[in-house]
Design a protein around this motif. Structure first.
Motif, short mmCIF file in Angstrom:
data_model
loop_
_atom_site.label_atom_id
_atom_site.label_comp_id
_atom_site.label_asym_id
_atom_site.label_seq_id
_atom_site.Cartn_x
_atom_site.Cartn_y
_atom_site.Cartn_z
N ALA A 79 -20.20 -106.35 58.83
CA ALA A 79 -19.29 -107.34 59.41
C ALA A 79 -19.90 -107.95 60.67
O ALA A 79 -20.54 -107.27 61.46
N ARG A 80 -19.64 -109.24 60.86
CA ARG A 80 -20.13 -109.99 62.02
C ARG A 80 -18.94 -110.57 62.75
O ARG A 80 -17.90 -110.84 62.16
N GLY A 81 -19.13 -110.83 64.04
CA GLY A 81 -18.06 -111.44 64.80
C GLY A 81 -18.56 -112.28 65.95
O GLY A 81 -19.63 -112.02 66.50
N SER A 82 -17.78 -113.29 66.27
CA SER A 82 -18.07 -114.11 67.45
C SER A 82 -16.76 -114.54 68.08
O SER A 82 -15.76 -114.76 67.38
N VAL A 83 -16.78 -114.62 69.40
CA VAL A 83 -15.61 -115.04 70.17
C VAL A 83 -16.12 -115.93 71.29
O VAL A 83 -17.06 -115.58 71.99
N GLY A 84 -15.49 -117.08 71.46
CA GLY A 84 -15.78 -117.96 72.58
C GLY A 84 -14.50 -118.19 73.36
O GLY A 84 -13.50 -118.60 72.77
N VAL A 85 -14.52 -117.87 74.65
CA VAL A 85 -13.31 -117.97 75.47
C VAL A 85 -13.63 -118.70 76.76
O VAL A 85 -14.57 -118.33 77.47
N GLY A 86 -12.82 -119.69 77.08
CA GLY A 86 -12.91 -120.38 78.36
C GLY A 86 -11.69 -120.02 79.19
O GLY A 86 -10.59 -120.47 78.90
N ALA A 87 -11.89 -119.16 80.17
CA ALA A 87 -10.80 -118.73 81.03
C ALA A 87 -11.02 -119.32 82.43
O ALA A 87 -12.06 -119.92 82.69
N ASP A 88 -10.07 -119.12 83.30
CA ASP A 88 -10.19 -119.63 84.66
C ASP A 88 -11.37 -118.95 85.35
O ASP A 88 -11.37 -117.75 85.58
N GLY A 89 -12.42 -119.71 85.62
CA GLY A 89 -13.56 -119.20 86.36
C GLY A 89 -14.67 -118.59 85.53
O GLY A 89 -15.68 -118.19 86.08
N VAL A 90 -14.52 -118.52 84.19
CA VAL A 90 -15.56 -117.91 83.38
C VAL A 90 -15.53 -118.45 81.95
O VAL A 90 -14.47 -118.72 81.40
N LEU A 91 -16.72 -118.64 81.40
CA LEU A 91 -16.89 -119.00 79.99
C LEU A 91 -17.65 -117.85 79.35
O LEU A 91 -18.71 -117.45 79.83
N VAL A 92 -17.09 -117.28 78.27
CA VAL A 92 -17.68 -116.10 77.63
C VAL A 92 -17.93 -116.40 76.15
O VAL A 92 -17.04 -116.89 75.46
N SER A 93 -19.14 -116.09 75.71
CA SER A 93 -19.49 -116.22 74.30
C SER A 93 -19.98 -114.86 73.82
O SER A 93 -21.06 -114.41 74.22
N PHE A 94 -19.18 -114.19 72.99
CA PHE A 94 -19.51 -112.86 72.49
C PHE A 94 -20.01 -112.96 71.06
O PHE A 94 -19.47 -113.72 70.26
N GLU A 95 -21.05 -112.17 70.73
CA GLU A 95 -21.55 -112.11 69.36
C GLU A 95 -21.96 -110.69 69.02
O GLU A 95 -22.45 -109.96 69.87
N SER A 96 -21.76 -110.33 67.73
CA SER A 96 -22.18 -109.03 67.24
C SER A 96 -22.41 -109.09 65.74
O SER A 96 -21.66 -109.76 65.02
N ASP A 97 -23.43 -108.38 65.29
CA ASP A 97 -23.70 -108.25 63.86
C ASP A 97 -23.19 -106.92 63.32
O ASP A 97 -23.48 -106.57 62.18
N ASP A 98 -22.43 -106.18 64.14
CA ASP A 98 -21.96 -104.85 63.75
C ASP A 98 -20.52 -104.65 64.22
O ASP A 98 -20.26 -103.91 65.16
N ILE A 99 -19.58 -105.32 63.56
CA ILE A 99 -18.16 -105.25 63.91
C ILE A 99 -17.46 -104.21 63.05
O ILE A 99 -17.66 -104.16 61.84
N ASP A 100 -16.63 -103.39 63.67
CA ASP A 100 -15.81 -102.41 62.95
C ASP A 100 -14.51 -103.11 62.54
O ASP A 100 -13.51 -103.07 63.24
N LEU A 101 -14.55 -103.79 61.40
CA LEU A 101 -13.49 -104.68 60.94
C LEU A 101 -12.64 -104.03 59.85
O LEU A 101 -13.18 -103.43 58.93
N THR A 102 -11.32 -104.16 59.98
CA THR A 102 -10.40 -103.68 58.96
C THR A 102 -9.50 -104.84 58.54
O THR A 102 -8.86 -105.47 59.38
N VAL A 103 -9.50 -105.13 57.25
CA VAL A 103 -8.67 -106.20 56.69
C VAL A 103 -7.65 -105.55 55.78
O VAL A 103 -8.01 -104.82 54.87
N GLY A 104 -6.36 -105.81 56.03
CA GLY A 104 -5.33 -105.22 55.19
C GLY A 104 -4.02 -105.99 55.27
O GLY A 104 -3.42 -106.09 56.32
N GLY A 105 -3.61 -106.56 54.15
CA GLY A 105 -2.35 -107.29 54.11
C GLY A 105 -2.35 -108.46 55.06
O GLY A 105 -3.24 -109.31 55.03
#
Length: 150
Positions: A79-105
């Motif tokens: 599993a892969r994941g990415s998150v981009g967040v623009g908050a007050d005072g900071v811009l964050v771009s997170f990436e990972s090729d090893d996400i502990d992902l659970t999909v259910g319902g």
């Protein structure tokens, strides 16, 4: 009699307004990294979450902080994941090729998963979301998420 009608009207309007008010999102995504000032965290509450049997993606546009995310299972790659967040005072771009992902319902979750965050300190919304490698400092980071699919 007039007071009873007024009280009934106030109660009816209250119920009508409560039915029209947007519900608080049951979804949260948190990115945590350790920078020069210690541990820092940004949490996004997406207002759009779309899911399928491989994961979830969505945006936070009508809430603050704003951002976008994608968590996907790839059959041969994990599993892969990415998150981009623009908050007050900071811009964050997170990436990972090893996400502990659970999909259910109707739910998708990410247990604490390691990755890297590219962080632009001093960012303001009017700066836009374009990030260049020269603007960001990279830190080891983790992501957790709990999402309810729409």
């Amino acid at each position: 009699m007039r007071r009873r009608l007024l009280a009934a009207a106030v109660v009816a309007v209250g119920f009508a307004l409560a039915g029209c008010a947007p519900a608080a999102s049951p979804s949260t995504i948190t990115v945590t990294w350790t920078g020069p000032d210690g541990e820092e965290t940004v949490t996004m509450t997406p207002d759009v979450v779309e899911c399928d049997d491989t994961g979830a993606r969505g945006t936070a546009v009508q809430v603050t902080p704003q951002g976008t995310f994608s968590f996907r299972t790839n059959v041969d790659e994990g599993a892969r994941g990415s998150v981009g967040v623009g908050a007050d005072g900071v811009l964050v771009s997170f990436e990972s090729d090893d996400i502990d992902l659970t999909v259910g319902g109707e739910n998708v979750s990410v247990a604490s998963s390691d990755g890297e965050a590219a962080v632009v300190e001093g960012w303001k919304p009017e700066d836009g979301i374009v990030e260049s490698p020269d603007d960001a400092t990279r830190y080891p980071a983790t992501v957790t998420a709990s999402m309810r699919c729409e």
